[in-house]
Design an enzyme around this catalytic site. Structure first.
Site, short mmCIF file in Angstrom:
data_model
loop_
_atom_site.label_atom_id
_atom_site.label_comp_id
_atom_site.label_asym_id
_atom_site.label_seq_id
_atom_site.Cartn_x
_atom_site.Cartn_y
_atom_site.Cartn_z
N LEU A 180 0.91 -1.29 -0.01
CA LEU A 180 0.22 0.01 -0.05
C LEU A 180 0.83 1.22 0.03
CD1 LEU A 180 -2.57 -1.20 2.44
CD2 LEU A 180 -2.63 -1.28 0.19
N PRO A 181 0.28 2.30 -0.35
CA PRO A 181 1.16 3.71 -0.51
C PRO A 181 1.40 4.58 0.89
CG PRO A 181 -1.22 4.11 -1.20
CD PRO A 181 -1.13 2.53 -0.91
N THR B 247 6.05 0.43 2.34
CA THR B 247 7.10 1.20 2.95
C THR B 247 6.32 2.41 3.93
OG1 THR B 247 8.40 1.20 1.22
CG2 THR B 247 8.85 3.02 2.84
N LYS C 46 14.61 0.19 5.30
CA LYS C 46 14.39 0.88 3.97
C LYS C 46 14.22 2.30 3.85
CE LYS C 46 11.60 1.06 0.31
NZ LYS C 46 12.14 0.81 -1.07
N LYS D 109 7.49 10.83 0.18
CA LYS D 109 6.91 10.08 1.50
C LYS D 109 8.26 9.66 2.21
CE LYS D 109 5.75 6.03 0.98
NZ LYS D 109 5.61 4.96 0.92
P1 NAD Z 1 0.85 2.39 -6.38
O1 NAD Z 1 0.22 3.63 -5.98
O2 NAD Z 1 1.16 2.23 -7.87
O3 NAD Z 1 -0.04 1.04 -5.79
C1 NAD Z 1 -0.46 0.99 -4.46
C2 NAD Z 1 -1.88 0.72 -4.73
O4 NAD Z 1 -2.66 0.32 -3.45
C3 NAD Z 1 -2.84 1.46 -5.52
O5 NAD Z 1 -3.37 0.83 -6.79
C4 NAD Z 1 -4.00 1.89 -4.59
O6 NAD Z 1 -5.40 1.95 -5.13
C5 NAD Z 1 -4.00 0.60 -3.61
N1 NAD Z 1 -4.74 0.95 -2.26
C6 NAD Z 1 -4.49 2.13 -1.31
N2 NAD Z 1 -5.18 1.98 -0.55
C7 NAD Z 1 -5.84 0.61 -0.48
C8 NAD Z 1 -6.50 -0.18 0.29
N3 NAD Z 1 -7.06 0.09 1.65
N4 NAD Z 1 -6.83 -1.36 -0.06
C9 NAD Z 1 -6.42 -2.04 -1.24
N5 NAD Z 1 -5.90 -1.23 -1.93
C10 NAD Z 1 -5.33 -0.08 -1.73
O7 NAD Z 1 2.19 2.41 -5.38
P2 NAD Z 1 3.42 1.43 -5.58
O8 NAD Z 1 4.71 2.16 -6.58
O9 NAD Z 1 2.95 0.21 -6.15
O10 NAD Z 1 3.98 1.52 -4.22
C11 NAD Z 1 3.48 0.62 -3.28
C12 NAD Z 1 4.48 0.70 -2.09
O11 NAD Z 1 5.53 -0.09 -2.42
C13 NAD Z 1 4.40 2.16 -1.44
O12 NAD Z 1 4.57 1.95 -0.16
C14 NAD Z 1 6.01 2.34 -1.82
O13 NAD Z 1 6.50 3.18 -1.11
C15 NAD Z 1 6.52 0.94 -2.11
N6 NAD Z 1 7.90 1.02 -3.04
C16 NAD Z 1 7.64 1.28 -4.12
C17 NAD Z 1 8.64 0.99 -5.39
C18 NAD Z 1 8.37 1.39 -6.77
O14 NAD Z 1 9.43 1.29 -7.45
N7 NAD Z 1 7.36 1.85 -7.21
C19 NAD Z 1 9.64 0.36 -4.84
C20 NAD Z 1 9.92 -0.10 -3.58
C21 NAD Z 1 8.97 0.22 -2.81
#
Ligand code: NAD
Length: 301
Positions: free
Chosen positions: A64-65, A99, A174, A249
């Site tokens: 989740l975000p 994260t 992280k 964030k």
């Molecule tokens: P993203 O915004 O693409 O995906 C997050 C998803 O969570 C969205 O589709 C959103 O609709 C969903 N969501 C939000 N609240 C929800 C809920 N209550 N129930 C179900 N779904 C819900 O973000 P991302 O890039 O996939 O990143 C996700 C996490 O991973 C973050 O914490 C980010 O910091 C971490 N992260 C991302 C990357 C990257 O390269 N994108 C790398 C490492 C870590």
């Protein structure tokens, strides 16, 4: 195994797809119907509600975000919504890959423990490319035996599984990593712009620095100059990847941790300021490597 997966965005989507590929049954829930449809197209089943998603699940994974999203999912927002923790089978393992701040991870694990459930934090590194290729690094916090239980499943989605320490330690490791990543990406963009402004070809300069003492992951795997790496978000108008909002964030989480521990993090503070400015100037919706545009001042890219 029967797996409930929450959050099938840029990272969660390909992670869930790799679990399906490995033969697991994955039931997904996301707030965005289009993303649920995409997951179903890759073999997942859709859950009508978060509580339905966890029914019969042996493992629960969330990607989740934000801390607010993780807290809302697991603990709910009060009387109307109780969250999913008490609906999860006590024998199931809960792995939060989002994260978020270490204090929230510790609070979620403590509440899970009170209810007789086990929740570990397992944020990841490796980007969308690593999520697709199944080469992520998982950075876990929680009881060692729970991390060992999760290891085979995490190895389906990643190449490295580290146990950083007790609950919340995965998050602390992280954000140290991502503070460094933010600094390295900004520094890489700055060096590339300097070279281009002085007549160099960004691809040639990148090849030189990749084999020199300035080499780093942002330069070699995720180059911020458009066209240098066909697969990198920079070559696709900075779409997808790791959003500027998510980098902001993480840089905020790093500065909050630094304030609590009285640590000296001037480069982390400067990176936070740079990305904040970039977001406010229109960069918010793009991949974090678009910090390159901050340096461009109207020139390429
Ligand atoms: P993203 O915004 O693409 O995906 C997050 C998803 O969570 C969205 O589709 C959103 O609709 C969903 N969501 C939000 N609240 C929800 C809920 N209550 N129930 C179900 N779904 C819900 O973000 P991302 O890039 O996939 O990143 C996700 C996490 O991973 C973050 O914490 C980010 O910091 C971490 N992260 C991302 C990357 C990257 O390269 N994108 C790398 C490492 C870590």
């Amino acid at each position: 195994m029967n797996i409930a997966f929450f959050g099938v965005g840029n990272m969660g989507g390909p992670m869930a797809a790799n679990l399906i590929q490995a033969g697991h049954t994955v039931r997904v829930f996301d707030l965005l119907p289009a993303l649920v449809e995409a997951a179903v197209a890759s073999g997942a089943t859709a859950a009508a509600s978060p509580r339905e998603a966890v029914t019969g699940a042996e493992v629960v994974i969330s990607m989740l975000p934000s801390a607010a999203a993780a807290q809302g999912l697991y603990l709910g927002d009060g009387a109307a919504d109780a969250g999913i923790l008490d609906a999860i089978d006590p024998a199931a393992l809960i792995v939060d890959c989002s994260t978020i701040d270490a204090a929230t991870s510790r609070a979620l694990a403590a509440r899970a423990d009170e209810l007789g459930r086990v929740l570990i934090d397992a944020p990841v590194s490796g980007g969308v490319g690593g999520a697709r290729a199944g080469t992520l690094t998982f950075i876990c916090g929680g009881p060692a035996e729970a991390v060992e239980r999760a290891r085979p499943l995490l190895e389906t989605m990643g190449r490295n599984v580290f146990h950083a320490g007790d609950s919340g330690a995965g998050q602390t490791a992280k954000i140290c990593n991502n503070m460094l990543l933010g600094i390295l990406m900004a520094g890489t963009a700055e060096a590339l712009q300097l070279g281009v402004d002085n007549g160099l070809d960004p691809a040639v300069l990148s090849a030189i620095m990749a084999e020199s003492s300035g080499s780093n992951w942002a330069l070699k795997v995720y180059n911020p100059w458009p066209g240098v790496m066909p697969e990198a978000p920079a070559s696709h108008d900075y779409q997808g990847g790791f959003g500027v909002a998510l980098m902001n964030k993480d840089l905020r989480l790093a500065q909050e941790a630094a304030l609590r521990s009285c640590s000296t993090t001037p480069l982390g503070a400067l990176a936070k300021s740079l990305y904040g400015f970039h977001a406010a100037a229109g960069g918010e919706g793009y991949d974090f490597s678009s910090i390159q545009r901050f340096y461009a001042r109207g020139h390429e890219p």
